[in-house]
Design an enzyme around this catalytic site. Sequence first.
Site, PDB file in Angstrom:
ATOM      1  CE  LYS A   1       6.749  -6.554  -3.518  1.00  0.00           C
ATOM      2  NZ  LYS A   1       5.830  -7.168  -2.540  1.00  0.00           N
TER       3      LYS A   1
ATOM      4  CD  GLN B   1       4.646  -6.958   1.204  1.00  0.00           C
ATOM      5  OE1 GLN B   1       4.776  -6.405   0.116  1.00  0.00           O
ATOM      6  NE2 GLN B   1       5.151  -8.150   1.449  1.00  0.00           N
TER       7      GLN B   1
ATOM      8  CG  ASP C   1       0.987  -9.583  -5.446  1.00  0.00           C
ATOM      9  OD1 ASP C   1       2.023  -9.908  -6.061  1.00  0.00           O
ATOM     10  OD2 ASP C   1       0.882  -9.686  -4.213  1.00  0.00           O
TER      11      ASP C   1
END
Length: 286
Positions: free
Chosen positions: A58, A102, A125
């Site tokens: 990313k 994450q 996200d």
Amino acid sequence: MTSQTNPVLLDGKTLAAKIRGELKDRSIKLQKEKGKRPVLATILVGADPASATYVKMKGKACESCEMDSKKVELPDTTTTEQLLAVIDELNADDTIDGILLQHPVPSQIDERLCFDRILPEKDVDGVTTVGFGRISFGLPAYASCTPAGIMRLLAEYNIPLQGKRAVVVGRSAILGRPLAALLLEANATVTVCHSRTTNLPDVVREGDLVFACVGKPNFIKGDWLKEGVVLVDAGYNEGNVGDADYESCYPKSSFITPVPGGVGPMTIAMLLSHTVAEAERKVSAR
């Protein structure tokens, strides 16, 4: 939809590259005209190798789009309270446009509490319950990146959704459920299947579009599908294997995603897209 001898491959890799090129242009324009460079903050708790690899990917993706990434790495002994404090700092930092925590985090951390601490506007996200609620009501929000990527991929190939029967196999909070909400908003008739669904092959066979989101390799079989189905495989398992048995599903499909190279590249592309969009929104609101 009629079956084809050779189904069309839904090429997410090529589309993701196209999107990244567009994002790079938008980012450069934002910097030249407004002095603003989009920034994505990534939080990695612990030393899980797969998670570390994803975060690194990313970061490189941000570089390719002329964006910055702020990496926050925390030890696997981090507590919920410590992680919440880090998220609070990033929320308060006006230079940060998006925050990615994450998954998974170590077991001692309340992951849902931490996800929901992220400000909705920085939830690029698409992991907060507020964001999911807004998506479910057809209100503006950043959808979970994989479902958003799937919708963008279908749009690129002009695949009609209105009035179609869509079967989503899997009901996870960041894939099956938000995907069903997006399909419903696009006026598809949506069935969500799960581990308690009875006669699963018969239900799947009703779908004009079938979405494999179950997290089990080669789970969906070709004889579960109607002729000419649009098959989107959102799974990725060890050995580059999806959630659908590609070999048996391929002949039944009119459109099908390869694994890898289908849905996967679209996920990161949507993460970057949401971050750039938030940077643009923030600048225009000033």
